[in-house]
Scaffold this active site. Structure first.
Site, PDB file in Angstrom:
ATOM      1  N   GLY A  15      67.379  86.586  60.402  1.00  0.00           N
ATOM      2  CA  GLY A  15      66.464  85.675  59.710  1.00  0.00           C
ATOM      3  C   GLY A  15      65.517  84.888  60.600  1.00  0.00           C
ATOM      4  CG  HIS A 113      57.253  98.269  59.851  1.00  0.00           C
ATOM      5  ND1 HIS A 113      58.515  98.742  59.536  1.00  0.00           N
ATOM      6  CD2 HIS A 113      56.755  99.118  60.778  1.00  0.00           C
ATOM      7  CE1 HIS A 113      58.752  99.831  60.241  1.00  0.00           C
ATOM      8  NE2 HIS A 113      57.708 100.092  61.000  1.00  0.00           N
ATOM      9  CD  GLU A 183      58.531  91.417  63.642  1.00  0.00           C
ATOM     10  OE1 GLU A 183      59.119  91.081  62.606  1.00  0.00           O
ATOM     11  OE2 GLU A 183      59.013  92.249  64.436  1.00  0.00           O
TER      12      GLU A 183
HETATM   13  C1  GRF Z   1      61.941  92.218  62.099  1.00  0.00           C
HETATM   14  O1  GRF Z   1      61.647  92.935  63.253  1.00  0.00           O
HETATM   15  C2  GRF Z   1      61.099  92.724  60.935  1.00  0.00           C
HETATM   16  O2  GRF Z   1      59.859  93.227  61.319  1.00  0.00           O
HETATM   17  C3  GRF Z   1      61.954  93.828  60.387  1.00  0.00           C
HETATM   18  O3  GRF Z   1      63.275  93.393  60.547  1.00  0.00           O
HETATM   19  C4  GRF Z   1      63.362  92.446  61.619  1.00  0.00           C
HETATM   20  C5  GRF Z   1      64.000  91.230  61.049  1.00  0.00           C
HETATM   21  O4  GRF Z   1      64.308  90.263  62.006  1.00  0.00           O
HETATM   22  N1  GRF Z   1      61.565  94.148  59.028  1.00  0.00           N
HETATM   23  P1  GRF Z   1      64.746  88.802  61.536  1.00  0.00           P
HETATM   24  O5  GRF Z   1      65.983  88.980  60.636  1.00  0.00           O
HETATM   25  O6  GRF Z   1      63.621  88.181  60.807  1.00  0.00           O
HETATM   26  O7  GRF Z   1      65.110  88.082  62.814  1.00  0.00           O
END
Ligand code: GRF
Length: 208
Positions: A15, A113, A183
């Protein structure tokens, strides 16, 4: 009074993207938004702890407790609608959505993603598999993508992307960490931008 964007976040793991969105709701970027509910398909994941610490409602809904994926998502829909969710954000949610939720929240579900879609996406492309695929391909850059969710994995319309260089000698872990950092910047930004688009405002009937 300024209307509030109610976000529902679906998680399966750590998360950190949920945390980035939570943090952004406390800054001008997403001050018009709140996380109304976090739903996890797995008990005990750290994302639930993050929700708890932030005082956000969190629910665990496990698919095995339901007779079918369709009834599972009917329960997810019920929780989202009970909390007045306008926008659903998948943040490391590993299950494929069923048409019932995609239809009910049409153009109101975002996913992040960790690659530059349409490259390195699709079934089985999650976690380290994505970054290993990038390294194997010899691409000089990768990145992350926020897109609308449709009935195919990593397939819906792209909303926003950010580029990240691939360094020589990169491991999948090093690349994953570099992309994840981006991200955390991209997701809140893309949410804010999409929520304020005339298209989304017309769907939810709110003007943020
Ligand atoms: C991230 O790399 C996202 O792009 C992918 O899953 C991962 C989740 O990481 N869909 P987190 O649980 O938000 O740390």
């Amino acid at each position: 009074m300024q209307p509030l964007l109610n976000i529902g976040v679906l998680v399966s793991g750590g998360g950190s993207n949920l945390q980035a969105i939570l943090d952004a709701t406390r800054t001008p970027l997403l001050s018009f938004a709140r996380i109304a509910v976090v739903i996890s398909n797995k008990p005990g994941v750290f994302a639930l702890e993050r929700a708890d610490r932030a005082g956000v409602a969190a629910v665990v809904l496990e698919p095995r407790a339901f007779p079918s994926r369709e009834t599972y998502y009917a329960a997810v829909i019920r929780h989202l609608e009970e909390r007045g969710v306008d926008l659903v954000c998948l943040a490391g949610f590993l299950l494929k959505l069923e048409p019932n939720i995609v239809t009910r929240f049409k153009d109101r579900i975002l996913n992040i993603h960790p690659a530059l879609l349409p490259k390195h996406g699709g079934k089985g492309m999650y976690g380290h598999f994505v970054h290993e695929s990038v390294l194997r391909s010899g691409d000089a850059e990768t990145g992350c993508t926020v897109h609308l969710v449709d009935n195919e994995f990593d397939h819906g319309e792209i909303i926003q992307q950010r580029r990240v260089p691939v360094d020589s000698g990169d491991t999948a872990e090093a690349l994953a960490a570099r992309v994840l950092k981006e991200e955390h910047r991209l997701y809140p930004e893309a949410i804010a931008r999409y929520a304020r688009s005339s298209r989304f405002r017309a769907i939810v009937g709110k003007d943020f």
